[in-house]
Design an enzyme around this catalytic site. Sequence first.
Site, short mmCIF file in Angstrom:
data_model
loop_
_atom_site.label_atom_id
_atom_site.label_comp_id
_atom_site.label_asym_id
_atom_site.label_seq_id
_atom_site.Cartn_x
_atom_site.Cartn_y
_atom_site.Cartn_z
N GLU A 151 0.76 -1.35 0.04
CA GLU A 151 0.05 0.06 0.13
C GLU A 151 0.76 1.23 0.08
O GLU A 151 0.80 2.09 0.87
CB GLU A 151 -0.84 0.03 1.20
CG GLU A 151 -2.01 -1.14 1.10
CD GLU A 151 -2.82 -1.18 2.13
OE1 GLU A 151 -4.19 -1.71 2.07
OE2 GLU A 151 -2.52 -0.49 3.45
N GLU A 313 -6.69 -7.71 -1.09
CA GLU A 313 -7.50 -7.49 0.07
C GLU A 313 -9.08 -7.33 -0.09
O GLU A 313 -9.17 -6.16 -0.51
CB GLU A 313 -6.59 -6.53 0.89
CG GLU A 313 -5.26 -6.72 1.35
CD GLU A 313 -4.52 -5.86 2.45
OE1 GLU A 313 -5.41 -5.14 2.83
OE2 GLU A 313 -3.47 -5.73 2.49
N TRP A 321 -8.61 -0.62 13.40
CA TRP A 321 -7.57 -0.84 14.54
C TRP A 321 -7.94 -0.59 16.13
O TRP A 321 -9.23 -0.35 16.30
CB TRP A 321 -6.56 0.30 14.02
CG TRP A 321 -5.97 0.10 13.03
CD1 TRP A 321 -5.85 -1.01 11.97
CD2 TRP A 321 -4.84 1.02 12.23
NE1 TRP A 321 -5.26 -0.94 10.68
CE2 TRP A 321 -4.62 0.11 11.01
CE3 TRP A 321 -4.17 2.09 12.35
CZ2 TRP A 321 -3.66 0.70 10.02
CZ3 TRP A 321 -3.21 2.55 11.64
CH2 TRP A 321 -2.99 1.88 10.31
#
Length: 692
Positions: A151, A313, A321
């Site tokens: 990424e 993904e 998170w």
Amino acid sequence: MAKRLHVDRFMLGVCYYPEQWPEHLWADDFQRMRELGFSIVRMGEFAWSIFEPEEGRFTFDLFDRAIDLAHQHGLKVILGTPTATPPAWLTHKYPEVLNVSREGVVYQHGQRRHYNYNAPIYRALCARIVEQLASHYKDHPAVVGWQIDNELNCEIDVFYSPADHAAFREWLKRKYGTLAALNEAWGTVFWNQTYSDWDQVHLTRPTVSQSPNPHQALDEKRFFSDSAISFAKLQADIIRRIAPHHWITTNGIFGHLDSHRLTEEALDFISYDSYPNFHTIWPDEGPRPLFDRRWSWHLSVARSISPNFCVMEQQSGPGGWVNRMAAPSPKPGQMRLWTYQSIAHGADMLLYFRWRTAVFGTEIYWHGLNDYHNRPNRRLAEVARIGEELSRIGERIVGSRYVADVGILCDYDNEWDGEFDVWYGPLMRKSVLAWCKALQRNHIPADAVFIRPETTVGDLARYKVLIYPHPAILTERVAQVLSDYVQAGGTLVFGCRTGYKDERGHCRMAPMPGPVAGLCGIEVADFTLIGPQQTPPVIHWMDARLTDVAAEGFNDILRVTAGDAEVVAVYKGDYYDGEPAVVRRRVGQGQVVYYGAAFHEEAARQVCRLLGLQSPMSGVMDLPEDVELAVRAHEPGGARYVFLLNYSHAPQSVRLHQSFADVLTGRSVHGRVEMAPFDVFVLASGEPAARA
């Protein structure tokens, strides 16, 4: 020609981190992957300290065992180069590799993507670890490809370390040659910014009003992109030299990165990371949001780079998170819906993120297919259904391409300049989303079409209609290509704020819309921003069949300059009541429409009606708004597959006016058919691709 993924069967898989799990789990994990229909795994992208625990000492034992075991279970492997997470020994010994904020704050070890692309020692150490990995795994029968880094430009897409300031100066020297040319390009005579020595030149730095030189800011973003491309190419060139039989990709499409040029120069195809439930964190602007359906536009951008691509993904569970990005769990059926959303838009390989939810670290709430307990759950049952379906139909679909006669034009210069320039950047984002909504809900498939310096009229010729909402930066060369496209029979739609800047971001000393004023047959006589406390005027159509709409955002008041230009709408209200708002001109075999405001969904709908733009399945099937239509076809004259995707939480009724074979079930469908919430149909069709 765009680079694309080439496979002979659909590749379904998952991201796996053997270094995070006890080794006694591996065999069971790989066995269950095979039972779900998986054929490929990605691993290694965050494991630098496993491969090189101390500087210059390399060890491959853990991954050798993991990859060997994956191979024994019939799984192919994508290896990630581990450069997104430099190890502690590296950042401690070489702190110059760390990224720095514009304000001078050094980002420390402890998360990821805390490095910069331009520190010479980091480039050297990255080249070494990539060379070691490629040499070690070049002949392993399981390894088929490589993901460069992870990424690029995610988390942060700006870089202000000393190495970046120094590299920026060298980049500018190559681009401009002399300080005089740089000063002219940046307009430094304004506010006495003129540079007399290269050492005075930097990336943008804090200013009293947080408003740096706009031309410097645009070049800065071009530099950030070039830095990331150079960093990826450094690695790709090594792999290609050592393991030329492996393919190379990278995952994600992020800011300040020309992903088209990245793919052309360094990759074999692009990969995308698709998380549709992010709509709960970053909702649509404006009324009637698309929610998870908006990710179809992001997939269209990936498809503009590689017509057949990989989703590296795919969301498989709730996302978050420990401190941010808390997205809810996919409802039953949504993971399957999102999988086919990706496939409908061109994915021929798809990996879920991740196999099992992490039990430690920042991503303990970024859930995968398996929960912490590692027992059966509904997500595994859903993916088992997907695996069974794709085992039957995957070979039929791979290699086919998304079919669209309509394109929304985009370009990097306006994207980057529009981040800073609020007189058109927000309008551009609003208008693109409005067109996505209108086209989606009218079941008109559309492509994202990026205008590049090398774009030719041949690249655009297959589109019957192109929409370029607010291209403030518009070069004479691109203007000529667009004129040739219209002359040859294309329909082109512009919005307000078109064509008044050159490639430097300077405003032209010429009537707007600059280099396309002659093509459009108009000039902008006056203009005004519509302030937040102002009521926008109305755009009143001359054609009574069209519905009047609000002229939102910004208004260009037009003056017709060509005798064959037709005023198709005027403003109603404010001081420019009755003045031209929308002008159409027929040029050669085509036509161009200049719409003097920003678009919203209803405005885009009315322009579709003005142009007579219809769904390619008009008269073939009746579809409710909540169902997306996508078509993939093997060309020329090959099999065609119609994807119907129900994004609604409620059943939707579809009427088919002819019989279709539903390839997912093998049954013939005709007449009124009910789609369950989040349901998917893949119908074999012989109908034409689209019509306008």
